[in-house]
Design a protein around this motif. Structure first.
Motif, short mmCIF file in Angstrom:
data_model
loop_
_atom_site.label_atom_id
_atom_site.label_comp_id
_atom_site.label_asym_id
_atom_site.label_seq_id
_atom_site.Cartn_x
_atom_site.Cartn_y
_atom_site.Cartn_z
N LEU A 43 0.82 -1.22 0.00
CA LEU A 43 0.00 0.00 0.00
C LEU A 43 0.85 1.26 0.00
O LEU A 43 0.44 2.28 -0.56
CB LEU A 43 -0.93 0.00 1.21
CG LEU A 43 -2.02 -1.08 1.20
CD1 LEU A 43 -2.77 -1.09 2.52
CD2 LEU A 43 -2.97 -0.89 0.03
N ALA A 44 2.02 1.20 0.62
CA ALA A 44 2.90 2.38 0.69
C ALA A 44 3.69 2.60 -0.59
O ALA A 44 4.37 3.62 -0.73
CB ALA A 44 3.86 2.23 1.87
N GLY A 45 3.62 1.66 -1.52
CA GLY A 45 4.33 1.83 -2.78
C GLY A 45 5.81 1.54 -2.70
O GLY A 45 6.61 2.18 -3.38
N ASP A 46 6.17 0.56 -1.88
CA ASP A 46 7.57 0.14 -1.79
C ASP A 46 8.07 -0.22 -3.20
O ASP A 46 7.38 -0.92 -3.94
CB ASP A 46 7.68 -1.07 -0.86
CG ASP A 46 9.11 -1.57 -0.75
OD1 ASP A 46 9.89 -0.92 -0.05
OD2 ASP A 46 9.42 -2.62 -1.36
N PRO A 47 9.24 0.29 -3.61
CA PRO A 47 9.74 0.04 -4.97
C PRO A 47 9.84 -1.44 -5.33
O PRO A 47 9.57 -1.82 -6.47
CB PRO A 47 11.13 0.69 -4.97
CG PRO A 47 11.06 1.74 -3.91
CD PRO A 47 10.13 1.20 -2.86
N THR A 48 10.21 -2.28 -4.36
CA THR A 48 10.28 -3.72 -4.64
C THR A 48 8.91 -4.27 -5.00
O THR A 48 8.78 -5.09 -5.91
CB THR A 48 10.85 -4.47 -3.41
OG1 THR A 48 12.11 -3.91 -3.08
CG2 THR A 48 10.98 -5.95 -3.68
N MET A 49 7.89 -3.80 -4.29
CA MET A 49 6.52 -4.26 -4.56
C MET A 49 6.03 -3.73 -5.91
O MET A 49 5.36 -4.44 -6.65
CB MET A 49 5.57 -3.85 -3.43
CG MET A 49 5.87 -4.49 -2.12
SD MET A 49 5.72 -6.29 -2.24
CE MET A 49 6.47 -6.79 -0.72
N ILE A 50 6.36 -2.50 -6.20
CA ILE A 50 5.96 -1.94 -7.50
C ILE A 50 6.60 -2.75 -8.62
O ILE A 50 5.92 -3.12 -9.59
CB ILE A 50 6.35 -0.45 -7.58
CG1 ILE A 50 5.46 0.37 -6.64
CG2 ILE A 50 6.24 0.07 -9.02
CD1 ILE A 50 5.86 1.82 -6.50
N ASP A 51 7.88 -3.07 -8.48
CA ASP A 51 8.57 -3.86 -9.50
C ASP A 51 7.95 -5.26 -9.62
O ASP A 51 7.77 -5.76 -10.73
CB ASP A 51 10.06 -3.99 -9.19
CG ASP A 51 10.80 -2.66 -9.34
OD1 ASP A 51 10.25 -1.73 -9.96
OD2 ASP A 51 11.95 -2.58 -8.82
N LEU A 52 7.65 -5.88 -8.48
CA LEU A 52 7.05 -7.22 -8.49
C LEU A 52 5.73 -7.21 -9.24
O LEU A 52 5.49 -8.06 -10.11
CB LEU A 52 6.85 -7.73 -7.06
CG LEU A 52 6.14 -9.07 -6.93
CD1 LEU A 52 7.00 -10.20 -7.48
CD2 LEU A 52 5.78 -9.34 -5.48
N PHE A 53 4.88 -6.24 -8.95
CA PHE A 53 3.57 -6.20 -9.59
C PHE A 53 3.66 -5.71 -11.03
O PHE A 53 2.80 -6.04 -11.85
CB PHE A 53 2.57 -5.41 -8.74
CG PHE A 53 2.04 -6.23 -7.59
CD1 PHE A 53 0.87 -6.95 -7.71
CD2 PHE A 53 2.76 -6.33 -6.41
CE1 PHE A 53 0.40 -7.73 -6.67
CE2 PHE A 53 2.30 -7.11 -5.36
CZ PHE A 53 1.11 -7.82 -5.49
N THR A 54 4.71 -4.99 -11.37
CA THR A 54 4.97 -4.65 -12.77
C THR A 54 5.30 -5.92 -13.54
O THR A 54 4.80 -6.13 -14.66
CB THR A 54 6.11 -3.61 -12.89
OG1 THR A 54 5.70 -2.42 -12.23
CG2 THR A 54 6.44 -3.33 -14.34
N ASP A 55 6.12 -6.79 -12.93
CA ASP A 55 6.47 -8.07 -13.55
C ASP A 55 5.24 -8.96 -13.75
O ASP A 55 5.16 -9.70 -14.73
CB ASP A 55 7.51 -8.82 -12.72
CG ASP A 55 8.88 -8.15 -12.73
OD1 ASP A 55 9.11 -7.28 -13.61
OD2 ASP A 55 9.70 -8.50 -11.86
N ILE A 56 4.31 -8.87 -12.83
CA ILE A 56 3.08 -9.67 -12.96
C ILE A 56 2.31 -9.22 -14.19
O ILE A 56 1.74 -10.04 -14.91
CB ILE A 56 2.22 -9.58 -11.68
CG1 ILE A 56 2.95 -10.26 -10.52
CG2 ILE A 56 0.84 -10.20 -11.89
CD1 ILE A 56 2.32 -10.01 -9.16
N GLY A 57 2.28 -7.92 -14.43
CA GLY A 57 1.69 -7.41 -15.66
C GLY A 57 0.20 -7.12 -15.60
O GLY A 57 -0.42 -6.91 -16.65
N TRP A 58 -0.39 -7.09 -14.45
CA TRP A 58 -1.83 -6.81 -14.36
C TRP A 58 -2.11 -5.39 -13.89
O TRP A 58 -3.26 -5.03 -13.68
CB TRP A 58 -2.49 -7.78 -13.40
CG TRP A 58 -2.77 -9.13 -14.00
CD1 TRP A 58 -2.10 -9.72 -15.03
CD2 TRP A 58 -3.77 -10.04 -13.60
NE1 TRP A 58 -2.62 -10.95 -15.28
CE2 TRP A 58 -3.66 -11.17 -14.42
CE3 TRP A 58 -4.74 -10.04 -12.63
CZ2 TRP A 58 -4.49 -12.27 -14.30
CZ3 TRP A 58 -5.57 -11.12 -12.51
CH2 TRP A 58 -5.44 -12.23 -13.34
N GLY A 59 -1.09 -4.61 -13.68
CA GLY A 59 -1.28 -3.23 -13.24
C GLY A 59 -1.11 -3.09 -11.74
O GLY A 59 -1.18 -4.05 -10.98
#
Length: 136
Positions: A43-59
């Motif tokens: 929820l805080a937008g941690d860069p690692t989480m943003i990258d992980l969910f970017t890799d998932i590709g669903w937004g």
């Protein structure tokens, strides 16, 4: 002659059931803490989480949705009436995380371990789950 019998194993508060309850409660709190931390990072937008969910590709909406689910599940895990249902829901969420991590080539070990712990809690709390069928 005095005979002393050691009944310390039978002392109040030391029954196997009480020990099991304390162990389960400790596991619930630790799992809730770990899940909540993961949810807050999402929820805080941690860069690692943003990258992980970017890799998932669903937004990034999925990152926020999963974060909300994790925080809500962690809180519910600490509420006795909701703990069993929360453990079941977190087991499903973590199973999805394992599958997703495998699909994108990420290490699934952490969600797998937490998923197994959540599943164990769900099993140990199954008597608290609502009955879905009723015999009349």
């Amino acid at each position: 002659m005095n005979v002393t019998i050691d009944n310390s194993a039978d002392a109040p508060g030391r029954s196997p059931r009480r020990v099991a309850t304390i162990v389960r409660a400790t596991i619930q709190v630790l799992l809730a803490l770990q899940i909540a931390i993961g949810g807050v990072l999402k929820l805080a937008g941690d860069p690692t989480m943003i990258d992980l969910f970017t890799d998932i590709g669903w937004g990034q909406w999925l990152r926020l949705f999963v974060g909300v689910c994790e925080v809500a599940g962690a809180i519910a895990l600490l509420i006795p009436r909701l703990a069993a249902l929360a453990a079941v829901a977190l087991t499903a969420l973590l199973a999805g995380a394992v599958i997703t991590n495998v699909a994108i080539g990420a290490n699934p070990a952490v969600p797998a371990v937490f998923g197994l712990i959540a599943a164990g809690l769900a099993i140990s709390l199954r008597h608290r789950l609502p009955r879905l069928t009723r015999n009349h």
